[in-house]
Design a protein around this motif. Structure first.
Motif: not given
Length: 218
Positions: A181-193, A103-109
């Protein structure tokens, strides 16, 4: 009017229904602007404009920007917890941890990986300079960590995790992994981190299982 009444903030006085609605509108506007642009780039005038209120109305309900930002922290903390319900209060199985992670990953997507953590981003800006706000942020993260801690402790008590497992430490590790993970996801614009950080920490938790647990299928 007494001096104590004059200095008492509106947030501590009983408001009319109209007053409650106006205060909520200001808080919603401020929270959205801070999430999109940050604390520093969100001015009082921006909040006034977004909420459709006058300066006197804004200062009546919040007094100053510092008070408003502290209210934003509380508002965003409540929103985070609400979004993650009911999973957050039932993290007492490996399957539940997996659903929460998904759910956290889906929310960021759904957010296109923008914005990061609503309170983590505030902490990065003002925690060093505003002790009162930092205390509020500590409390906000504690409210987030507490159900994770409780869920892992329940897993240990039920025998899913070995006796003596330091579930407090694992809960802190999981929240820290989420924040990083949220910081890197925001920076890289991908949920992979985010996926990698959460998966690695959940795998660490699995290493304390009393018996092998099935991994989720891809």
């Amino acid at each position: 009017m007494t001096a104590s009444t004059r200095t008492r903030p509106a947030s501590e006085r009983r408001l009319t229904a109209k007053g409650e609605a106006t205060r909520a509108r200001i808080l919603d506007a401020a929270s959205a602007l801070v999430f999109a642009h940050g604390v520093t780039r969100t001015g009082v005038e921006d909040v006034q404009r977004e909420a459709g209120v006058s300066a006197s109305q804004l200062y009546h309900y919040f007094g100053d920007k510092q008070t408003l930002m502290r209210a934003v922290i509380a508002h965003q903390t409540a929103a985070i917890l609400a979004v993650q319900q009911p999973e957050l209060d039932a993290l007492d199985t490996f399957e539940a941890l997996g659903r929460w992670r998904d759910n956290l990953v889906t929310l960021q997507r759904s957010r296109h990986c923008a914005g990061g953590c609503p309170i983590g981003s505030i902490a990065a800006e003002i925690a060093d300079d505003d002790p009162d706000a930092r205390a509020d942020l500590v409390d906000g993260f504690e409210q987030w960590e507490a159900p994770i801690r409780s869920g892992l402790a329940t897993m240990r008590d039920r025998g899913l995790l070995r006796d003596g497992t330091d579930t407090d430490r694992l809960a802190l590790a999981l929240l820290a992994a989420l924040q990083g993970g949220l910081v890197l996801t925001q920076t890289r614009r991908t949920t992979v981190p985010l996926e990698t950080a959460l998966d690695a920490t959940i795998e660490l938790i699995r290493s304390y299982a009393t018996e092998p647990t099935p991994r989720p299928s891809c």
